[in-house]
Design a protein around this motif. Structure first.
Motif, short mmCIF file in Angstrom:
data_model
loop_
_atom_site.label_atom_id
_atom_site.label_comp_id
_atom_site.label_asym_id
_atom_site.label_seq_id
_atom_site.Cartn_x
_atom_site.Cartn_y
_atom_site.Cartn_z
N LEU A 277 47.95 -17.84 -48.24
CA LEU A 277 46.51 -17.36 -47.86
C LEU A 277 46.58 -15.63 -47.91
CD1 LEU A 277 46.27 -19.35 -44.57
CD2 LEU A 277 44.64 -19.51 -46.51
N GLY B 230 49.83 -16.42 -42.79
CA GLY B 230 49.04 -15.57 -44.01
C GLY B 230 48.93 -14.05 -43.58
N THR B 231 48.63 -13.95 -42.41
CA THR B 231 48.45 -12.20 -42.09
C THR B 231 49.79 -11.61 -42.20
OG1 THR B 231 46.46 -12.82 -40.85
CG2 THR B 231 47.59 -10.80 -40.25
N SER B 232 50.84 -12.02 -41.53
CA SER B 232 52.15 -11.46 -41.63
C SER B 232 52.72 -11.35 -42.74
CB SER B 232 52.84 -12.25 -40.38
OG SER B 232 52.64 -12.21 -39.34
N ALA C 137 51.74 -16.97 -31.55
CA ALA C 137 50.66 -15.69 -31.53
C ALA C 137 49.50 -15.82 -31.42
CB ALA C 137 51.05 -14.98 -33.15
N CYS D 251 46.57 -13.53 -32.72
CA CYS D 251 45.76 -13.53 -33.94
C CYS D 251 45.56 -15.07 -34.08
CB CYS D 251 47.31 -13.41 -35.02
SG CYS D 251 46.78 -13.14 -36.68
N LYS E 255 51.28 -11.11 -45.56
CA LYS E 255 50.65 -10.15 -46.34
C LYS E 255 50.81 -8.69 -45.98
CE LYS E 255 45.76 -8.75 -47.76
NZ LYS E 255 44.35 -9.11 -47.77
N GLU E 256 51.18 -8.55 -44.66
CA GLU E 256 51.83 -7.24 -44.12
C GLU E 256 53.44 -6.91 -44.64
OE1 GLU E 256 48.75 -6.85 -40.13
OE2 GLU E 256 50.67 -7.92 -39.88
N ILE E 257 53.81 -8.10 -44.52
CA ILE E 257 55.30 -8.11 -45.23
C ILE E 257 55.51 -7.60 -46.50
CG2 ILE E 257 57.30 -9.54 -45.67
CD1 ILE E 257 57.04 -10.90 -43.19
N ILE F 146 41.35 -21.01 -40.71
CA ILE F 146 41.76 -20.15 -40.12
C ILE F 146 40.64 -19.00 -39.96
CG2 ILE F 146 43.95 -20.23 -41.37
CD1 ILE F 146 42.81 -17.87 -43.34
N LYS G 262 47.00 -18.80 -40.01
CA LYS G 262 46.25 -17.47 -39.95
C LYS G 262 47.35 -16.56 -39.57
CE LYS G 262 42.52 -15.07 -37.91
NZ LYS G 262 41.28 -15.23 -38.63
N TYR G 263 48.23 -16.38 -38.58
CA TYR G 263 49.09 -15.81 -38.45
C TYR G 263 50.23 -15.60 -39.57
CZ TYR G 263 53.39 -13.50 -35.95
OH TYR G 263 54.45 -12.71 -35.98
N ARG H 186 52.96 -5.81 -48.22
CA ARG H 186 52.50 -4.47 -48.00
C ARG H 186 53.79 -3.36 -48.03
NH1 ARG H 186 48.04 -1.25 -49.99
NH2 ARG H 186 46.55 -2.69 -50.54
#
Lengths: 419, 419
Positions: free
Chosen positions: B206, B167-169, B309, B312, B171-173, B394, B164-165, B175
């Protein structure tokens, strides 16, 4: 008095992205619509894109209240950003003529620019040119930077969320370091952004609390870096603790002004703009520590995550960014030009802050660093005053809108075609 | 039949820490107390610490229901971990005698060990020795590893939160990378943990969704890495996109088995255990890409944050880790020994899973990698089957307990004196 009919607004984003810059964009958009403007255009990649005729109609992208909420939770510059500094007016009048032609064609009344020092310089120059050329377009700046280095404002939107992420992550890194500590000792060096200002690196001290000692030392760019003293400190710490976590700014330099990251001749990074990238400070220091102290080391760069981690954003920060965007739009609507919105802190406890409008000529190109008295005497930590300053800015959470386990951001339909 | 009076339990944590391993510890503790055990001891730094007489009485640390909740949200191994593999019984009987002497002194009935492959090997050997020596202590393993590489279980607690961390990170990278993209192009390479198994690197997919294209390519350690094909792919991608994000496992190797991270002779990392550290894969590849494609590059290592993390964490993961801890304790209480608790998936949609108890002899030292059919034909992405597998793991959030803007963890009073 007959009110002149309101026409259009254009808004752009510039400089390094943050987790809060889109919340300011949402604030500008919402206030412009509320105040009766017809269209709100978004420059793609700031003035640089604008000059190439690249912009969008934001109402194609923000179609609902839910979209506003998504935009507030979307990191990075939704419109794309640029690192472009306008030439002086006397140097290149054509560039200004070109920009004002485009603005005239789009029937722009208000021009809002969200960014840091360079962006405020853009507002200053464009508003100056408007006076010279007799244009009645209003130019207002909206502050943004994770570096928190803008003058005249108490703090900048974007800083609080970055500080919250940094404090949280460093606390987790410290916890992680406890699990496999050995009698040989280990040193973890965390590298934080901030070329000249140590606001972000200082925020690693937020990890300190009743359940965590925080980093063992913090090296800010404001204090000349002394390698001998650094190694001496590490050796002393290793005698008392099995696991040591040190925070360093990417911009630390020795007394003679040389970047520590420049000392490692084996690696050199230059970004697309020819700026030397300051990565590698932690890695270089780890190599030195490993050789000098004979212990395990690990270099961790928080990298772009510290400016993009909207999943760990500060509620105070996201709401202030939104307010500041609205205030910039309001100021332009009410006739201000050549101004920047700033945040004024009214009280630490309870925390209260409001917006004010200041002359952008007093702000541009002035870098605000951490005051010496907020850094410990020996230069390796921040003081309680620093913590009192930053603590209110990281309060509260902005729950990401989770879809299938991952935060949802606002989509950018058709952007690929304009880029 | 007269029920034998219940005495004490001892629990340890071993191997790399995760965001969920303490939730299993909480589950073991709670179930042991609920089932009437007298004391629950915690080994400090696993069996290695136990042999040195280092342990705590967990009731000194977990004093309330709130402490249980804090522990579930505290990353890393609360008790400290170790990377210690027991010798074969015939090689060093004294070590086993020593451990069993300590267990006898502490009046232990149940020994629970939370960890990965090496830890299950410990459970196997200790339970074998119990049979040989006629001890009635029960030894049960509780699975944990972000790597998700344990055999016989559908997945391992710790993996879901890391996924989950990641996939989230990522995605932010991605962006973030959009904001300053230029016509020159830029390539960002994200390095993810996983020496032999690509479960974590695959989880970068993810990030893909209606609002994000996800990484442009994913390189798992299961597929031999071909540098020429890699550069060819990057060049092709750069023709269609200004900004490219690639995910690579730290453990990718060429056809002849050579780690890509070993190719960079300028840097070498060895951890305290003499294991070569596989950092630098992304950095090395960035140097190659920069030279071959002439574009801006950036290497990002998710480093220890991906396993620590807890801010998250996945709700499914934290709850399953808690359940698995409870199930291990229940199994030992009911007489099982030489067993490991596993998770069995009953259904993908709606996701349902339950615990089972399996013979640890069938599990130890067997590494489960990503099946070839869950990797795309050309070896540079994961398939939809992979996503269907990981997506349920996740789901949901575990709100950190925030104190003054930063997640609170369970304190470890007095630990410094024992370490």
């Amino acid at each position: 008095m007959v009110q002149k009919k309101k026409r259009n607004v254009i808004v752009g984003q510039s400089g390094g992205p943050t987790a809060a810059i889109n919340s300011s964009l949402a604030g500008v958009y919402r206030t412009a619509i509320d105040r009766g403007y017809n269209k709100v255009y978004g420059m793609i990649h700031g003035v640089q894109g604008l000059m190439e005729g690249r912009y969008v109609d934001l109402s194609d992208h923000i179609q609902s209240g839910l979209d506003i909420e998504l935009l507030k939770r979307t990191p990075s510059a939704y419109l794309g950003s640029c690192r472009y500094k306008l030439p002086e007016i006397f140097e290149s009048k054509e560039i200004y003529e070109k920009i004002f032609d485009i603005l005239a064609k789009l029937e722009i009344d208000c021009f809002i620019y969200i960014g840091g020092n360079d962006s405020m310089d853009t507002i200053k120059k464009l508003s100056d040119y408007a006076i010279i050329s007799g244009s009645d377009i209003r130019f207002v700046g909206c502050p943004k930077t994770i570096d928190n280095d803008l003058a005249l404002t108490d703090h900048t939107p974007g800083y609080g969320s970055a500080a919250k992420y940094i404090g949280t992550s460093v606390k987790e890194i410290i916890r992680d370091s406890w699990s496999l500590e050995t009698s040989h000792g280990q040193v973890i060096i965390v590298e934080v952004m901030g070329r000249n200002a140590g606001w972000l690196t200082g925020a690693t001290a937020l990890a300190k609390g009743e359940d965590c000692d925080g980093p063992d030392a913090i090296y800010l760019p404001e204090i000349p870096f002394d390698m001998d003293a650094f190694i001496k400190k590490i050796k002393a710490l290793l005698k008392t603790k099995a696991s040591i976590v040190i925070a360093v700014s990417e911009g630390i330099r020795t007394k003679d002004g040389k970047y520590v990251s420049d000392m490692d001749k084996s690696v050199e990074y230059v970004d697309a703009f020819g700026h030397k990238q300051l990565t590698g400070t932690a890695r270089y220091l780890c190599n030195i520590v490993s050789a000098e102290c004979g212990c395990k080391t690990r270099a961790i760069e928080l990298s772009t995550l510290q400016r993009a981690a909207s999943h760990c954003a500060s509620r105070v920060d996201i709401l202030e960014a939104y307010e500041v965007g609205g205030a910039a739009m309001k100021a332009a609507d009410e006739g201000d030009s050549g101004k920047m919105v700033v945040l004024e802190r009214l009280s630490d406890d309870p925390y209260q802050a409001g917006t004010e409008v200041k002359d952008v000529h007093k702000i541009a190109n002035d870098e605000r660093t951490v005051p010496r008295e907020w850094i410990s005497k020996d230069g390796t930590y921040v003081t309680n005053e620093f913590i009192t300053y930053v603590r209110p800015l990281i309060q509260g959470d902005v729950g990401p809108i989770m879809v299938d386990g991952i935060p949802r951001h606002l989509y950018r339909p058709g952007f690929q075609d304009i880029l």
